[in-house]
Motif scaffolding. Sequence first.
Motif, PDB file in Angstrom:
ATOM      1  N   ARG A 178      -1.275 -23.881 -13.419  1.00 13.59           N
ATOM      2  CA  ARG A 178      -2.606 -23.601 -12.894  1.00 13.59           C
ATOM      3  C   ARG A 178      -3.117 -24.797 -12.120  1.00 13.59           C
ATOM      4  NH1 ARG A 178      -8.235 -22.548 -16.126  1.00 13.59           N
ATOM      5  NH2 ARG A 178      -8.118 -24.822 -16.196  1.00 13.59           N
ATOM      6  N   LEU A 179      -3.574 -24.550 -10.908  1.00 12.94           N
ATOM      7  CA  LEU A 179      -4.190 -25.609 -10.104  1.00 12.94           C
ATOM      8  C   LEU A 179      -5.619 -25.838 -10.596  1.00 12.94           C
ATOM      9  CD1 LEU A 179      -3.072 -24.593  -6.495  1.00 12.94           C
ATOM     10  CD2 LEU A 179      -2.039 -26.282  -7.989  1.00 12.94           C
ATOM     11  N   ALA A 180      -6.010 -27.086 -10.660  1.00 11.73           N
ATOM     12  CA  ALA A 180      -7.373 -27.444 -11.069  1.00 11.73           C
ATOM     13  C   ALA A 180      -8.069 -28.091  -9.876  1.00 11.73           C
ATOM     14  CB  ALA A 180      -7.354 -28.374 -12.276  1.00 11.73           C
ATOM     15  N   LEU A 181      -8.607 -27.262  -8.983  1.00  8.52           N
ATOM     16  CA  LEU A 181      -9.280 -27.751  -7.785  1.00  8.52           C
ATOM     17  C   LEU A 181     -10.783 -27.547  -7.927  1.00  8.52           C
ATOM     18  CD1 LEU A 181      -6.936 -26.089  -5.123  1.00  8.52           C
ATOM     19  CD2 LEU A 181      -6.658 -28.290  -6.246  1.00  8.52           C
ATOM     20  N   SER A 182     -11.514 -28.283  -7.139  1.00  7.52           N
ATOM     21  CA  SER A 182     -12.968 -28.110  -7.105  1.00  7.52           C
ATOM     22  C   SER A 182     -13.483 -28.527  -5.740  1.00  7.52           C
ATOM     23  CB  SER A 182     -13.653 -28.930  -8.205  1.00  7.52           C
ATOM     24  OG  SER A 182     -13.462 -30.315  -7.979  1.00  7.52           O
ATOM     25  N   VAL A 183     -14.586 -27.920  -5.351  1.00  9.24           N
ATOM     26  CA  VAL A 183     -15.230 -28.261  -4.080  1.00  9.24           C
ATOM     27  C   VAL A 183     -16.735 -28.271  -4.316  1.00  9.24           C
ATOM     28  CG1 VAL A 183     -15.255 -25.839  -3.347  1.00  9.24           C
ATOM     29  CG2 VAL A 183     -15.415 -27.655  -1.634  1.00  9.24           C
ATOM     30  N   GLY A 184     -17.418 -29.201  -3.681  1.00  2.00           N
ATOM     31  CA  GLY A 184     -18.869 -29.300  -3.830  1.00  2.00           C
ATOM     32  C   GLY A 184     -19.580 -28.804  -2.593  1.00  2.00           C
TER      33      GLY A 184
END
Length: 273
Positions: A178-184
């Motif tokens: 699972r990729l753990a990405l985030s964007v604000g």
Amino acid sequence: MGEQFQSLDQVKASAIDMALRFGPKLIVAVLILGAGYLAARWAGGFTGRLLRRFRLEPPVRALIERVAQVLMFGLFAIMAMQNLGVELFPLIAGLGVAGAGVALALQGVLGNVAAGLVIIFTQPFHVGDYISIASEEGEVLDISLFSTTLGHTDRSKVVIPNRKIVGEILHNCGKIRRLALSVGIAYDSDVSAALQLIDEVLRANPKVLQTPAPVVGVVRLADANISIGINPWVAVPDYEAALNQINQAVLETFRANRIAPSVPQRAVRMLEA
């Protein structure tokens, strides 16, 4: 001179007598060993064909085939020694004493073998799984009696002795990660539109698995932005490429649709002295 010739005649007579007594037995013993080698190969092949009906890991099949070969050849070796008139019980006792000494000298190696057998038969992971153990992580490339080989995305390999694996806490991701990405994004941005755009990006990427479904949502309300988590699943070999592609696609999609990213802000107050 006469005594020398007499000694030579005695040696020659003894050699001829030994050849007549043990020569045929030696030839028969060699033939028995040759037949044992062929029988061992046949036993290994037959065992391998039999094991294909069962869902066993390649190392397990290879180990069982090798055991079948050794047992078959050992049976013929015993027959050959009996044909030569070798007493087996003293030989077995001597091998037992020698084996005890070898076991003491090779404790680490035997520990790896014992741990390898535990791994092969309990199957806590399989070839192709992504695991994390002993402060190392990577894709399982090979499982042998002595060690387990992990592969990294940079093409490097890590060889871990099996005794360092058994008894440790193991994290097995299986064949997907699972990729753990985030964007604000800024607080005045359209959150629903941003989530919809991210969902479209994930659906358009062929490396993203649709089962299990990607998880996308607001994970944190920070001081300067709204943090959106992007958690899709991908196959282990696609992890690095999918990570880069999704980051780039989300950035370009947000720019094209004027979703404003969060910009760090800092207020500075000037006080008069």
